[in-house]
Design a protein around this motif. Structure first.
Motif, PDB file in Angstrom:
ATOM      1  N   GLY A 150       0.784  -1.220   0.000  1.00 39.76           N
ATOM      2  CA  GLY A 150       0.000   0.000   0.000  1.00 39.76           C
ATOM      3  C   GLY A 150       0.814   1.268   0.000  1.00 39.76           C
ATOM      4  N   SER A 151       1.982   1.249   0.653  1.00 35.40           N
ATOM      5  CA  SER A 151       2.746   2.484   0.829  1.00 35.40           C
ATOM      6  C   SER A 151       4.082   2.504   0.107  1.00 35.40           C
ATOM      7  CB  SER A 151       2.988   2.728   2.326  1.00 35.40           C
ATOM      8  OG  SER A 151       3.665   1.623   2.910  1.00 35.40           O
ATOM      9  N   GLN A 152       4.585   1.354  -0.342  1.00 33.48           N
ATOM     10  CA  GLN A 152       5.904   1.322  -0.964  1.00 33.48           C
ATOM     11  C   GLN A 152       5.859   1.081  -2.468  1.00 33.48           C
ATOM     12  OE1 GLN A 152       7.645  -1.313   2.578  1.00 33.48           O
ATOM     13  NE2 GLN A 152       9.273  -0.588   1.246  1.00 33.48           N
ATOM     14  N   THR A 153       4.678   0.939  -3.048  1.00 36.10           N
ATOM     15  CA  THR A 153       4.576   0.717  -4.494  1.00 36.10           C
ATOM     16  C   THR A 153       3.721   1.806  -5.121  1.00 36.10           C
ATOM     17  OG1 THR A 153       2.600  -0.678  -4.346  1.00 36.10           O
ATOM     18  CG2 THR A 153       4.723  -1.770  -4.085  1.00 36.10           C
ATOM     19  N   VAL A 154       3.885   1.977  -6.443  1.00 36.19           N
ATOM     20  CA  VAL A 154       3.137   3.035  -7.128  1.00 36.19           C
ATOM     21  C   VAL A 154       1.722   2.610  -7.459  1.00 36.19           C
ATOM     22  CG1 VAL A 154       5.230   4.056  -8.099  1.00 36.19           C
ATOM     23  CG2 VAL A 154       4.024   2.268  -9.384  1.00 36.19           C
ATOM     24  N   ASP A 155       1.464   1.293  -7.516  1.00 32.59           N
ATOM     25  CA  ASP A 155       0.130   0.819  -7.908  1.00 32.59           C
ATOM     26  C   ASP A 155      -0.525  -0.081  -6.868  1.00 32.59           C
ATOM     27  OD1 ASP A 155       1.804  -1.312  -8.153  1.00 32.59           O
ATOM     28  OD2 ASP A 155       1.338  -1.773 -10.243  1.00 32.59           O
ATOM     29  N   GLY A 156       0.159  -0.394  -5.772  1.00 29.91           N
ATOM     30  CA  GLY A 156      -0.422  -1.221  -4.727  1.00 29.91           C
ATOM     31  C   GLY A 156      -0.631  -2.665  -5.098  1.00 29.91           C
ATOM     32  N   ALA A 157       0.041  -3.162  -6.149  1.00 26.93           N
ATOM     33  CA  ALA A 157      -0.192  -4.515  -6.646  1.00 26.93           C
ATOM     34  C   ALA A 157       1.075  -5.360  -6.539  1.00 26.93           C
ATOM     35  CB  ALA A 157      -0.674  -4.488  -8.094  1.00 26.93           C
ATOM     36  N   LEU A 158       0.860  -6.682  -6.471  1.00 26.46           N
ATOM     37  CA  LEU A 158       1.939  -7.656  -6.521  1.00 26.46           C
ATOM     38  C   LEU A 158       1.878  -8.339  -7.882  1.00 26.46           C
ATOM     39  CD1 LEU A 158       4.188  -9.319  -5.060  1.00 26.46           C
ATOM     40  CD2 LEU A 158       2.378 -10.892  -4.344  1.00 26.46           C
ATOM     41  N   TRP A 159       2.997  -8.321  -8.612  1.00 23.68           N
ATOM     42  CA  TRP A 159       3.062  -8.887  -9.966  1.00 23.68           C
ATOM     43  C   TRP A 159       3.851 -10.189  -9.926  1.00 23.68           C
ATOM     44  CZ3 TRP A 159       0.952  -6.056 -14.150  1.00 23.68           C
ATOM     45  CH2 TRP A 159       0.541  -4.753 -13.830  1.00 23.68           C
ATOM     46  N   ILE A 160       3.315 -11.224 -10.569  1.00 29.30           N
ATOM     47  CA  ILE A 160       3.998 -12.512 -10.636  1.00 29.30           C
ATOM     48  C   ILE A 160       4.226 -12.861 -12.102  1.00 29.30           C
ATOM     49  CG2 ILE A 160       3.845 -14.981 -10.128  1.00 29.30           C
ATOM     50  CD1 ILE A 160       2.313 -14.324  -7.652  1.00 29.30           C
ATOM     51  N   ALA A 161       5.494 -12.921 -12.464  1.00 26.39           N
ATOM     52  CA  ALA A 161       5.874 -13.296 -13.829  1.00 26.39           C
ATOM     53  C   ALA A 161       5.982 -14.805 -13.930  1.00 26.39           C
ATOM     54  CB  ALA A 161       7.204 -12.649 -14.207  1.00 26.39           C
ATOM     55  N   LEU A 162       5.308 -15.397 -14.924  1.00 26.63           N
ATOM     56  CA  LEU A 162       5.366 -16.839 -15.168  1.00 26.63           C
ATOM     57  C   LEU A 162       6.483 -17.111 -16.154  1.00 26.63           C
ATOM     58  CD1 LEU A 162       1.531 -17.510 -15.489  1.00 26.63           C
ATOM     59  CD2 LEU A 162       2.959 -17.503 -13.450  1.00 26.63           C
ATOM     60  N   ARG A 297      17.795 -11.735 -20.471  1.00 28.06           N
ATOM     61  CA  ARG A 297      17.663 -13.193 -20.469  1.00 28.06           C
ATOM     62  C   ARG A 297      16.457 -13.636 -19.649  1.00 28.06           C
ATOM     63  NH1 ARG A 297      23.514 -14.804 -18.386  1.00 28.06           N
ATOM     64  NH2 ARG A 297      22.907 -13.115 -16.963  1.00 28.06           N
ATOM     65  N   LEU A 298      16.205 -12.939 -18.540  1.00 28.04           N
ATOM     66  CA  LEU A 298      15.032 -13.242 -17.739  1.00 28.04           C
ATOM     67  C   LEU A 298      13.763 -12.821 -18.456  1.00 28.04           C
ATOM     68  CD1 LEU A 298      14.013 -14.324 -15.009  1.00 28.04           C
ATOM     69  CD2 LEU A 298      14.206 -11.994 -14.120  1.00 28.04           C
ATOM     70  N   ALA A 299      13.798 -11.690 -19.108  1.00 29.15           N
ATOM     71  CA  ALA A 299      12.614 -11.197 -19.821  1.00 29.15           C
ATOM     72  C   ALA A 299      12.203 -12.137 -20.948  1.00 29.15           C
ATOM     73  CB  ALA A 299      12.887  -9.799 -20.366  1.00 29.15           C
ATOM     74  N   GLU A 300      13.172 -12.806 -21.592  1.00 33.50           N
ATOM     75  CA  GLU A 300      12.848 -13.720 -22.683  1.00 33.50           C
ATOM     76  C   GLU A 300      12.129 -14.978 -22.200  1.00 33.50           C
ATOM     77  OE1 GLU A 300      16.544 -14.520 -24.532  1.00 33.50           O
ATOM     78  OE2 GLU A 300      16.680 -12.578 -25.558  1.00 33.50           O
ATOM     79  N   ARG A 301      12.256 -15.286 -20.918  1.00 32.66           N
ATOM     80  CA  ARG A 301      11.598 -16.480 -20.378  1.00 32.66           C
ATOM     81  C   ARG A 301      10.158 -16.221 -19.949  1.00 32.66           C
ATOM     82  NH1 ARG A 301      15.153 -18.068 -15.527  1.00 32.66           N
ATOM     83  NH2 ARG A 301      13.398 -19.504 -15.226  1.00 32.66           N
ATOM     84  N   ILE A 302       9.739 -14.965 -19.907  1.00 41.88           N
ATOM     85  CA  ILE A 302       8.399 -14.636 -19.426  1.00 41.88           C
ATOM     86  C   ILE A 302       7.361 -15.054 -20.457  1.00 41.88           C
ATOM     87  CG2 ILE A 302       6.853 -12.772 -18.734  1.00 41.88           C
ATOM     88  CD1 ILE A 302       9.255 -11.238 -17.742  1.00 41.88           C
ATOM     89  N   VAL A 303       6.392 -15.828 -19.991  1.00 38.60           N
ATOM     90  CA  VAL A 303       5.297 -16.251 -20.873  1.00 38.60           C
ATOM     91  C   VAL A 303       3.951 -15.741 -20.390  1.00 38.60           C
ATOM     92  CG1 VAL A 303       6.531 -18.320 -21.600  1.00 38.60           C
ATOM     93  CG2 VAL A 303       4.997 -18.421 -19.624  1.00 38.60           C
ATOM     94  N   GLY A 304       3.908 -15.085 -19.249  1.00 37.65           N
ATOM     95  CA  GLY A 304       2.625 -14.589 -18.764  1.00 37.65           C
ATOM     96  C   GLY A 304       2.771 -13.856 -17.454  1.00 37.65           C
ATOM     97  N   TRP A 305       1.648 -13.251 -17.034  1.00 36.72           N
ATOM     98  CA  TRP A 305       1.632 -12.458 -15.806  1.00 36.72           C
ATOM     99  C   TRP A 305       0.366 -12.730 -15.001  1.00 36.72           C
ATOM    100  CZ3 TRP A 305       5.505  -9.410 -13.960  1.00 36.72           C
ATOM    101  CH2 TRP A 305       6.525  -9.064 -14.841  1.00 36.72           C
ATOM    102  N   LEU A 306       0.504 -12.612 -13.692  1.00 32.49           N
ATOM    103  CA  LEU A 306      -0.623 -12.530 -12.771  1.00 32.49           C
ATOM    104  C   LEU A 306      -0.480 -11.225 -11.993  1.00 32.49           C
ATOM    105  CD1 LEU A 306      -0.712 -16.094 -11.158  1.00 32.49           C
ATOM    106  CD2 LEU A 306      -2.246 -15.223 -12.916  1.00 32.49           C
ATOM    107  N   ARG A 307      -1.617 -10.593 -11.712  1.00 32.94           N
ATOM    108  CA  ARG A 307      -1.592  -9.382 -10.889  1.00 32.94           C
ATOM    109  C   ARG A 307      -2.483  -9.605  -9.674  1.00 32.94           C
ATOM    110  NH1 ARG A 307      -3.154  -3.419 -13.124  1.00 32.94           N
ATOM    111  NH2 ARG A 307      -5.238  -4.359 -13.201  1.00 32.94           N
ATOM    112  N   ILE A 308      -1.910  -9.482  -8.480  1.00 31.89           N
ATOM    113  CA  ILE A 308      -2.634  -9.672  -7.228  1.00 31.89           C
ATOM    114  C   ILE A 308      -2.818  -8.310  -6.573  1.00 31.89           C
ATOM    115  CG2 ILE A 308      -2.582 -10.755  -4.947  1.00 31.89           C
ATOM    116  CD1 ILE A 308      -0.935 -13.001  -6.139  1.00 31.89           C
ATOM    117  N   VAL A 309      -4.072  -7.956  -6.358  1.00 36.22           N
ATOM    118  CA  VAL A 309      -4.415  -6.632  -5.822  1.00 36.22           C
ATOM    119  C   VAL A 309      -5.010  -6.822  -4.425  1.00 36.22           C
ATOM    120  CG1 VAL A 309      -5.720  -4.513  -6.192  1.00 36.22           C
ATOM    121  CG2 VAL A 309      -4.881  -5.828  -8.158  1.00 36.22           C
ATOM    122  N   PRO A 310      -4.375  -6.285  -3.374  1.00 36.50           N
ATOM    123  CA  PRO A 310      -4.932  -6.406  -2.022  1.00 36.50           C
ATOM    124  C   PRO A 310      -6.043  -5.390  -1.787  1.00 36.50           C
ATOM    125  CG  PRO A 310      -2.879  -5.199  -1.941  1.00 36.50           C
ATOM    126  CD  PRO A 310      -3.070  -5.612  -3.384  1.00 36.50           C
TER     127      PRO A 310
END
Length: 528
Positions: A150-162, A297-310
């Protein structure tokens, strides 16, 4: 001191004789009391009804690395994992997809003076008023230091890269993505979350200390990308789009780590978790787009995203998050252990062979049982009903007075490993010629509290599937010692779990489980 009028203290005085007699008797009693064997102390505690606390199993979060697997696999409940020779078991079944993950946030940061001057001149050159810029850096939630969403991010969300195990060849990328979607379609994606609770205030009876019906979980939404949004453009700019997916779990995040089970669409066309591949470099991470990675190299492995919003009110802080996660509990399950024979006698008692029995894990079968009614555990056999049922003769006619107390019951002392049955008047006696069969769980207590990466194998897992605990296991405790139990006797004798004196309120409040209390103030005879 108390009898100044008593001046004759010679040995011939009867009062002195009585004092010496009582001193002799007290010394003998103290001497014998100091030599009371542990068996007698244990029996004394048992007569008082003070049970020693049994060992408690450690719990933990485990993630499964699929390695080079290309299909999802099912991990059944009870699957055994190992940390060296110490066994753990999976608490609930889960699906393990052919992907790994990395959790990141858009951590708030500020522009340096040089960067601020650059943007100021940029907007001046465009003849535009400079907007208020929200800048961030991509921070990995790695389990070492917490981030408050809530206070340390610009959007209040947790992003999970698959992520894939390795970056695919550009020519094979489309088919690799299609295979991943096909493997995940219609399954539940298990996401583990480890909250940071050290600085979270805990208030007795408040919603901040425990979940409630109005606020069952601090997670408001779990979202996946909208497939059509990546092909929709305004000019040359793609529009980010997200849709919420149903999930269950997360209700224990107020108290510790928990699992979110996210239901993925069954239609492969709806299951489009892939990243926006055609983004301009300056668009990455802007607005609702996923965070940008500096590691190509890490970016090339990304195949999807999840966004978790508290939820806005949760003030959720997270230490670690990841997919393919499940809860494990340390211990060993014992099945079909024959304790002995039923003889139809009152107060039959049987001893369990295992040590470190987990409380409330004991189940009993009486084979064969002519009643056909399951046997259940009860705290006190004195609360059980009689074998012979009858209506209360003192009740008026037609009142329907009937003894509804349970009869097929047993009592367990997990510390001593004893199973007790009733005497016929208070609980049924095991019939003669029957076998008493037990199932129960044992644990190693505090030995199950292990550091990160201790759980490494499982005898029944596929060869490519590797388990690991990304955070330390917690909660394991040894059985209460006889000395610790004896120390509780004076307090119990004083208040017997009743609140009477100010000291009773003070002591029982401090011993309330599940709360961290720094100070208690008792105001006697005061009512709000």
């Amino acid at each position: 001191a108390h009898t100044p009028e008593w001046t004759h203290l010679g040995e011939s005085d009867p009062g002195v004789t009585l004092v010496e007699l009582f001193a002799f008797m007290a010394e003998s009693v103290i001497y014998r009391a100091n030599r009371v064997p542990e068996a007698a102390k244990s029996k004394f505690l048992d007569l008082l009804g003070l049970k020693l606390s049994p060992a408690r199993p450690a719990r933990g979060i485990v993630t499964f690395d699929p390695g080079r697997m290309t299909e999802s696999v099912r991990i059944d409940k009870g699957t055994e994992l190992r940390a060296g020779s110490l066994p753990f078991s999976v608490v609930s079944a889960l699906d393990v997809g052919p992907l790994t993950s990395i959790a990141v946030v858009k951590e708030t940061t500020t522009l340096s003076d040089d960067q601020a001057l650059y943007y100021k001149r940029l907007y001046q050159s465009l003849d535009r008023v400079q907007p208020e810029l929200a800048t961030y850096r991509t921070r990995v939630v790695d389990g070492k230091s917490p981030v408050r969403l809530g206070s340390q991010t610009v959007d209040g969300a947790l992003w999970i890269a698959l992520l894939l195990a390795k970056a695919p060849h550009e020519d094979d990328r489309a088919s690799v993505l299609a295979d991943a979607r096909r493997s995940l379609a219609g399954r539940h994606l298990s996401v583990g979350l480890a909250p940071y609770l050290a600085e979270r205030p805990r208030e007795i009876g408040s919603r901040r200390g425990s979940a409630s019906e109005d606020d069952p979980t601090p997670i408001a939404r779990v979202e996946i990308p909208v497939a059509d949004s990546k092909s929709t453009t305004t000019g040359t700019r793609p529009l980010p789009g997200w849709k919420a997916r149903p999930f269950r779990g997360g209700t224990s995040l107020h108290k510790g780590p928990d699992i979110l089970e996210i239901q993925l669409p069954g239609d492969e066309k709806e299951l489009d978790l892939s990243a926006w591949d055609d983004l301009d470099p300056l668009e990455a991470g802007v607005g609702e787009f996923p965070p940008a990675f500096d590691d190509s190299r890490l970016a090339e492995r990304i195949v999807g995203w999840l966004r978790i919003v508290p939820s806005n009110s949760s003030d959720l802080a997270v230490v670690w998050a990841g997919i393919n996660a499940g809860v494990v509990e340390q211990g060993t399950q014992v099945e079909n252990e024959i304790l002995g024979d039923g003889e139809g006698l009152p107060d039959q008692e049987f001893r369990i062979k295992g040590t470190g029995v987990v409380g409330s894990s004991v189940g009993i079968q009486v084979v064969p049982d002519p009643t056909g009614i399951d046997w259940t555990e009860i705290d006190d056999l004195a609360a059980a009903g009689s074998e012979v049922r009858w209506n209360d003769p003192s009740a008026p006619p037609g009142s329907g007075s009937k003894d509804d107390r349970p009869v097929n019951v047993f009592a367990v002392d997990p510390y001593a490993g004893l199973v007790r049955f009733g005497d016929g008047m208070r609980g049924r006696r095991p019939p003669s010629g029957t076998k008493i069969v037990a199932r129960y769980r044992t644990c190693a207590g505090s030995l199950g509290n292990l550091p990160v990466g201790s759980i490494k194998s499982g005898p029944d897992l596929p060869p490519d599937l590797k388990p690991s605990n990304p955070i330390p296991t917690w909660g394991g405790a040894d059985a209460e010692s006889l000395e610790d139990g004896s120390r509780r006797v004076p307090a119990w004798m004083r208040h017997r779990d009743r609140l009477v004196t100010a000291e009773d309120f003070l002591e029982i409040t401090r011993s309330t489980p599940g709360t961290d209390i720094a100070r208690v103030d008792v105001l006697p005879a005061w009512h709000p």
